[in-house]
Design an enzyme around this catalytic site. Structure first.
Site, PDB file in Angstrom:
ATOM      1  N   ARG A 164      -1.564   6.464   8.000  1.00 37.86           N
ATOM      2  CA  ARG A 164      -1.730   6.654   6.554  1.00 37.86           C
ATOM      3  C   ARG A 164      -1.217   8.016   6.140  1.00 37.86           C
ATOM      4  NH1 ARG A 164      -7.458   3.453   5.858  1.00 37.86           N
ATOM      5  NH2 ARG A 164      -6.596   1.475   6.590  1.00 37.86           N
TER       6      ARG A 164
ATOM      7  N   CYS B   8      -3.479  -2.557  -0.814  1.00 32.61           N
ATOM      8  CA  CYS B   8      -2.442  -3.484  -0.372  1.00 32.61           C
ATOM      9  C   CYS B   8      -2.191  -4.608  -1.368  1.00 32.61           C
ATOM     10  CB  CYS B   8      -2.825  -4.064   0.992  1.00 32.61           C
ATOM     11  SG  CYS B   8      -3.151  -2.766   2.219  1.00 32.61           S
TER      12      CYS B   8
ATOM     13  N   LYS C 100      -4.102  -6.666  15.608  1.00 34.56           N
ATOM     14  CA  LYS C 100      -3.932  -5.237  15.347  1.00 34.56           C
ATOM     15  C   LYS C 100      -5.256  -4.597  15.003  1.00 34.56           C
ATOM     16  CE  LYS C 100      -1.784  -2.429  11.826  1.00 34.56           C
ATOM     17  NZ  LYS C 100      -1.072  -2.428  10.584  1.00 34.56           N
TER      18      LYS C 100
ATOM     19  N   GLU D 276      -8.899 -16.810  11.022  1.00 33.39           N
ATOM     20  CA  GLU D 276      -7.764 -16.196  10.320  1.00 33.39           C
ATOM     21  C   GLU D 276      -6.436 -16.656  10.919  1.00 33.39           C
ATOM     22  OE1 GLU D 276      -7.006 -14.461   7.818  1.00 33.39           O
ATOM     23  OE2 GLU D 276      -8.750 -13.357   7.098  1.00 33.39           O
TER      24      GLU D 276
ATOM     25  N   CYS E  59       0.804  -1.237   0.000  1.00 29.24           N
ATOM     26  CA  CYS E  59       0.000   0.000   0.000  1.00 29.24           C
ATOM     27  C   CYS E  59       0.832   1.281   0.000  1.00 29.24           C
ATOM     28  CB  CYS E  59      -1.022   0.008   1.130  1.00 29.24           C
ATOM     29  SG  CYS E  59      -0.310   0.005   2.781  1.00 29.24           S
TER      30      CYS E  59
ATOM     31  N   TYR F  25       4.851   2.850  19.188  1.00 26.25           N
ATOM     32  CA  TYR F  25       5.606   4.087  18.960  1.00 26.25           C
ATOM     33  C   TYR F  25       6.151   4.648  20.278  1.00 26.25           C
ATOM     34  CZ  TYR F  25       3.305   3.471  14.509  1.00 26.25           C
ATOM     35  OH  TYR F  25       2.868   2.923  13.331  1.00 26.25           O
TER      36      TYR F  25
ATOM     37  N   LYS G  16      -6.001  -8.647  11.521  1.00 25.52           N
ATOM     38  CA  LYS G  16      -5.841  -7.216  11.280  1.00 25.52           C
ATOM     39  C   LYS G  16      -7.191  -6.655  10.857  1.00 25.52           C
ATOM     40  CE  LYS G  16      -3.498  -3.755   8.506  1.00 25.52           C
ATOM     41  NZ  LYS G  16      -2.358  -3.408   7.668  1.00 25.52           N
TER      42      LYS G  16
HETATM   43  C1  PBG Z   1       0.126  -1.480   5.824  1.00 23.99           C
HETATM   44  C2  PBG Z   1       0.036  -1.154   7.265  1.00 23.99           C
HETATM   45  C3  PBG Z   1      -0.808  -0.254   7.931  1.00 23.99           C
HETATM   46  C4  PBG Z   1      -0.397  -0.242   9.267  1.00 23.99           C
HETATM   47  C5  PBG Z   1       0.635  -1.150   9.373  1.00 23.99           C
HETATM   48  N1  PBG Z   1       0.883  -1.716   8.141  1.00 23.99           N
HETATM   49  C6  PBG Z   1      -1.859   0.630   7.426  1.00 23.99           C
HETATM   50  C7  PBG Z   1      -3.110   0.105   6.886  1.00 23.99           C
HETATM   51  O1  PBG Z   1      -3.369  -1.089   6.865  1.00 23.99           O
HETATM   52  O2  PBG Z   1      -3.881   0.952   6.428  1.00 23.99           O
HETATM   53  C8  PBG Z   1      -0.957   0.613  10.365  1.00 23.99           C
HETATM   54  C9  PBG Z   1      -0.022   0.917  11.479  1.00 23.99           C
HETATM   55  C10 PBG Z   1      -0.447   2.023  12.380  1.00 23.99           C
HETATM   56  O3  PBG Z   1      -1.554   2.567  12.274  1.00 23.99           O
HETATM   57  O4  PBG Z   1       0.369   2.374  13.253  1.00 23.99           O
HETATM   58  N2  PBG Z   1      -0.895  -2.237   5.307  1.00 23.99           N
END
Ligand code: PBG
Length: 323
Positions: A205, A130, A248, A233, A122, A313, A195
């Site tokens: 993003r 993605c 996540k 999953e 992505c 973070y 996820k």
């Molecule tokens: C890529 C990805 C994303 C995040 C981690 N890998 C963004 C998404 O899926 O839109 C998000 C990480 C975050 O918000 O800290 N696909």
């Protein structure tokens, strides 16, 4: 043993007593620190939606990695921003792509720091999805080859672990097969298994400039209302060869972390995502929440729910606090 025989407050009286009976404690080696790599030199560009986080050119990224390693943080998770985006996300699997260069540089300079790479298209695709887009739809099977190629190129550059976050069906198996064919049998896969299609990725993003240019990610990321589906999953990823499973976001999905802990015996990682971080930092900046308290409580809750690893973070701030 009802009151007054049993008085739970007895064990809460003093800090020493509390620490002696504490069930959950955070350690520096629980944490993985996410970083954003960009092309250029001397770039340290603040991410406005994530105060305290930066887009870093490789020279600056190395400083950050040295810092993290010296604090005892075991691993970083790298995200890349390409020079150009195109429909097939070419730079994601280019030998001289931003991540491939960053991995080589970090492994050359700081061999003791584990480098995990986010495997996704992505950030690299012009449409911001993605996977591969055909007829306005994100196509599953044509995406697998590109995702597997990306993972192999990261591992060939020296990545210690690859972390697919795209949520295409079958990608863990495709990556495992491709890694094995490339004689990279030792490279583990940390699969973003559960996820969710979450609004809490909003600040990321902006950071990674990866907002989908049309539609959203709900045809591949999970519906936030589903718990049983998360177990399906995860089971698939385990069968396909995942070494670590990941949930996540983290705090809005503590129940999923806990269920995963009960049903699976692999290490579990949880990602305290950008929105979870920014929400705490923003509230603290307004004087509405205590930053340190909210950080520690949120991370403790994630660990208590059953996470072995936490991607956050706050990793550096936590490491400072714990040392
Ligand atoms: C890529 C990805 C994303 C995040 C981690 N890998 C963004 C998404 O899926 O839109 C998000 C990480 C975050 O918000 O800290 N696909």
């Amino acid at each position: 043993m009802p009151f007054p025989v049993y008085r739970p407050r007895r064990l809460r009286e003093s800090p020493l007593m509390r620490s002696m009976v504490r069930e959950t404690s955070l350690r520096i080696d629980d944490f993985v620190y996410p970083l954003f790599a960009v092309h250029g030199r001397g770039v340290r560009e603040p991410i406005s939606s994530m105060p305290g986080q930066y887009r870093l050119s490789i020279d600056e990224l190395l400083k950050e990695c040295k810092d993290a390693a010296s604090m005892g943080i075991p691993a970083v998770l790298l995200f890349g921003l390409p020079r150009d985006k195109d429909p097939r996300g070419t730079e994601a699997y280019a030998e001289d792509g931003i991540i491939q260069q960053a991995v080589r540089a970090v492994k050359d300079t700081i061999p003791d720091l584990l480098v995990i790479t986010d495997v996704c298209l992505c950030e690299y695709t012009s449409h911001g999805h993605c996977g591969v887009v055909e007829d306005g739809m994100v196509k599953n099977d044509p995406s697998l080859e590109l995702i597997a190629r990306t993972a192999v190129s990261h591992a060939e550059a020296g990545a210690d672990m690859v972390a697919p976050s795209d949520m295409m069906d079958g990608r863990v198996g495709a990556i495992r097969e491709a890694l094995d064919e490339a004689s990279l049998v030792e490279t583990p896969i940390m699969a973003y298994s559960a996820k969710y299609a979450s609004c809490f990725y909003g600040p990321f993003r902006e950071a990674a400039q990866s907002t989908p240019q049309f539609g959203d990610r709900r045809s591949y990321q999970m519906d936030p209302a589903n718990g049983l589906e998360a177990m399906r999953e995860i089971a698939l990823d385990v069968e396909e060869g995942a070494d670590i499973i990941l949930v996540k976001p983290a705090m809005p999905y503590l129940d999923i972390i806990q269920r995963a802990r009960q049903e699976f015996n692999l290490p579990i990682a949880a990602y305290q995502v950008s929105g979870e971080y920014s929400m705490i930092v923003a509230a603290a900046r307004n004087g509405w929440l205590d930053l340190d308290g909210a950080m520690v409580e949120s991370l403790t809750s994630i660990k208590r729910a059953g996470a072995d690893l936490i991607i956050t973070y706050f990793a550096k701030t936590m490491a400072k606090r714990l040392s």
